[in-house]
Design an enzyme around this catalytic site. Structure first.
Site, PDB file in Angstrom:
ATOM      1  N   TYR A 136       0.831  -1.211   0.000  1.00 57.12           N
ATOM      2  CA  TYR A 136       0.000   0.000   0.000  1.00 57.12           C
ATOM      3  C   TYR A 136       0.864   1.260   0.000  1.00 57.12           C
ATOM      4  CZ  TYR A 136      -4.556  -2.152   1.103  1.00 57.12           C
ATOM      5  OH  TYR A 136      -5.742  -2.844   1.064  1.00 57.12           O
ATOM      6  N   LYS A 145       3.301 -15.377   2.733  1.00 57.75           N
ATOM      7  CA  LYS A 145       3.464 -16.122   1.471  1.00 57.75           C
ATOM      8  C   LYS A 145       4.954 -16.389   1.296  1.00 57.75           C
ATOM      9  CE  LYS A 145       1.823 -17.791  -2.429  1.00 57.75           C
ATOM     10  NZ  LYS A 145       0.930 -18.972  -2.489  1.00 57.75           N
ATOM     11  N   ASP A 156      -2.811 -18.247   1.044  1.00 53.63           N
ATOM     12  CA  ASP A 156      -3.843 -18.919   0.236  1.00 53.63           C
ATOM     13  C   ASP A 156      -4.508 -20.038   1.032  1.00 53.63           C
ATOM     14  OD1 ASP A 156      -1.336 -20.135   0.149  1.00 53.63           O
ATOM     15  OD2 ASP A 156      -1.480 -20.760  -1.946  1.00 53.63           O
ATOM     16  N   ASP A 182      -6.149  -7.051   4.564  1.00 51.00           N
ATOM     17  CA  ASP A 182      -7.296  -6.416   3.909  1.00 51.00           C
ATOM     18  C   ASP A 182      -8.219  -7.491   3.336  1.00 51.00           C
ATOM     19  OD1 ASP A 182      -8.891  -4.381   2.655  1.00 51.00           O
ATOM     20  OD2 ASP A 182      -7.896  -4.893   0.772  1.00 51.00           O
ATOM     21  N   ASP A 234     -12.104  -9.116   4.966  1.00 49.30           N
ATOM     22  CA  ASP A 234     -13.404  -9.130   4.275  1.00 49.30           C
ATOM     23  C   ASP A 234     -13.987 -10.542   4.301  1.00 49.30           C
ATOM     24  OD1 ASP A 234     -13.123  -6.425   3.502  1.00 49.30           O
ATOM     25  OD2 ASP A 234     -14.000  -6.826   1.532  1.00 49.30           O
TER      26      ASP A 234
HETATM   27  C1  IPM Z   1     -10.249  -1.352   4.326  1.00 48.62           C
HETATM   28  C2  IPM Z   1     -10.496  -0.767   2.968  1.00 48.62           C
HETATM   29  C3  IPM Z   1      -9.332   0.135   2.603  1.00 48.62           C
HETATM   30  C4  IPM Z   1      -8.079  -0.700   2.590  1.00 48.62           C
HETATM   31  C5  IPM Z   1      -9.498   0.889   1.266  1.00 48.62           C
HETATM   32  C6  IPM Z   1     -10.761   1.719   1.253  1.00 48.62           C
HETATM   33  C7  IPM Z   1      -8.297   1.724   0.944  1.00 48.62           C
HETATM   34  O1  IPM Z   1     -10.687  -1.783   2.031  1.00 48.62           O
HETATM   35  O2  IPM Z   1     -10.143  -0.581   5.292  1.00 48.62           O
HETATM   36  O3  IPM Z   1     -10.179  -2.578   4.428  1.00 48.62           O
HETATM   37  O4  IPM Z   1      -7.780  -1.368   1.590  1.00 48.62           O
HETATM   38  O5  IPM Z   1      -7.366  -0.701   3.599  1.00 48.62           O
HETATM   39 MG    MG Z   2     -10.770  -3.740   2.879  1.00 51.63          MG
END
Ligand code: IPM
Ligand code: MG
Length: 355
Positions: free
Chosen positions: A142, A187, A219, A243, A247
């Site tokens: 990032y 990884k 993975d 990240d 999710d």
């Molecule tokens: C998160 C989001 C952010 C990230 C984006 C919006 C930049 O997906 O906080 O997980 O990738 O960190």
């Molecule tokens: Mg995210």
């Protein structure tokens, strides 16, 4: 106590979910005799429209000078075509780096009331889902160089030992306070930065003999999260893996709309935000789930303001609201009582009881 909170409503559903969290905080302040003062901060698409910059320095300074920051969400289709360095998300990354909040804590815990909302089989959910992802937040790909030259695009992934060490320590400390199992995710079969990651984690493990350290390739981890989530207590991983995995982990608990997060660095000034995005498709329709933001406010009380009782008051109110069968659209299932964002906040406030 008097606390100064910088408030970033942001874009999309950001303003509506933050409003509910502020109303909850207002009631908590009243119950416990605290004063929360708010400073509005422009960040994201709205700041691009106003200043031509997703986070101007003067807005960042308001955050750095606060006792903590509460954030809704940023981004939206409207700003998709602006250059990479000016995207709304860039404001968020600048904020995280500017505040030095290298440690992002994302809990994946299933609320018993929402077991039906998980896409996993009941037999898997019944084994329990309760783990934390500790994500490194201000390093890695990032924050490496990004460039596009002709038809070649480059993003650089770098980690230093000291960056790995400080997040590794948070991983071990977090596990020490829980079930003492830490899974380091990388990884290392492909990446140098992951081999360094693994080496540093094992060196640190010598200082935490009470914590059981395991290694897992990212993975495989993605697979294990859906196959056998009960095996995890604390996962520690680098920025981008965290990240993606967070999710995935949120989804198995029912909805990404329920998950809060805290980000901390060397001081108690933290950044608190739900892990979901700005959901422009449902913005302004009063259908968003504000619980991720409300629980982020609870985390702020616990981790930055040392107000554990107040935090619990909020969490108990959320639980009572779910017990009563109320559901926003994202977690709606048969028999649930459908409510909007505003009413969700209202009902949670009605359930706030001083502990
Ligand atoms: C998160 C989001 C952010 C990230 C984006 C919006 C930049 O997906 O906080 O997980 O990738 O960190
Ligand atoms: Mg995210």
């Amino acid at each position: 106590m008097v606390k100064n909170i910088a408030v970033i409503r942001g874009d999309g559903i950001g303003p509506e979910i933050v409003n509910e969290a502020l109303r909850v905080l207002g009631k908590v302040a009243e119950l416990y005799g605290h004063t929360f003062k708010y400073t509005d901060v422009d960040m994201g698409g709205c700041a691009i429209d106003k200043y031509g910059d997703p986070l101007p320095e003067h807005e960042l300074q308001k955050c750095v000078n606060s006792d903590s920051v509460l954030l809704g969400a940023v981004g939206g289709n409207k700003w998709n075509d602006v250059p990479g360095t000016l995207r709304p998300e860039k404001g968020l990354l600048r904020l995280r780096a500017g505040m030095g909040v290298y440690s992002n804590n994302r809990p994946a815990k299933i609320w018993p009331q929402l077991a039906d909302a998980s896409p996993l089989k009941k037999s898997i959910v019944d084994q329990g889902i309760d783990f934390i992802i500790v994500r490194e937040l201000i390093g890695g790909i990032y924050f490496g160089e990004h460039k596009t030259e002709g038809d070649v695009a480059t993003d650089v992934l770098t980690y230093s030992e000291s960056e790995i060490e400080r997040i590794g320590m948070i991983g071990f400390e977090t596990a020490r306070k829980r079930n003492k199992k830490l899974c380091s995710v990388e990884k290392s079969n492909v990446l140098d930065s992951s081999r360094l990651w693994k080496k540093v984690m094992h060196r640190l493990a010598e200082e935490y003999p009470d914590v059981e350290l395991s290694d897992m390739l990212v993975d495989n981890c993605a697979m294990q999260i859906v196959k056998n989530p009960a095996q995890f207590d604390v996962i520690v991983t680098e920025n981008m893996f965290g990240d993606i995995l967070s999710d995935e982990a949120s989804m198995i608990t029912g909805s990404i709309g329920m998950i809060p997060s805290s980000s901390l660095g060397a001081t108690t000034c933290g950044l608190y935000e739900p892990i979901h995005g700005s959901a422009p498709d449902i913005a302004g329709k009063d259908v968003a789930n504000p619980i991720g933001t409300i629980l982020s406010a609870a985390m702020m009380l616990r981790f930055s303001f040392d107000m554990p009782k107040e935090a619990e008051t909020i969490e108990n109110a959320v639980s009572a609201y779910l017990d009563a069968g109320y559901r926003t659209a994202d977690i709606m299932s048969e028999g649930g009582k459908l409510v909007g964002c505003r009413q969700c906040g209202e009902l949670i406030i009605e359930n706030l009881r001083k502990g």
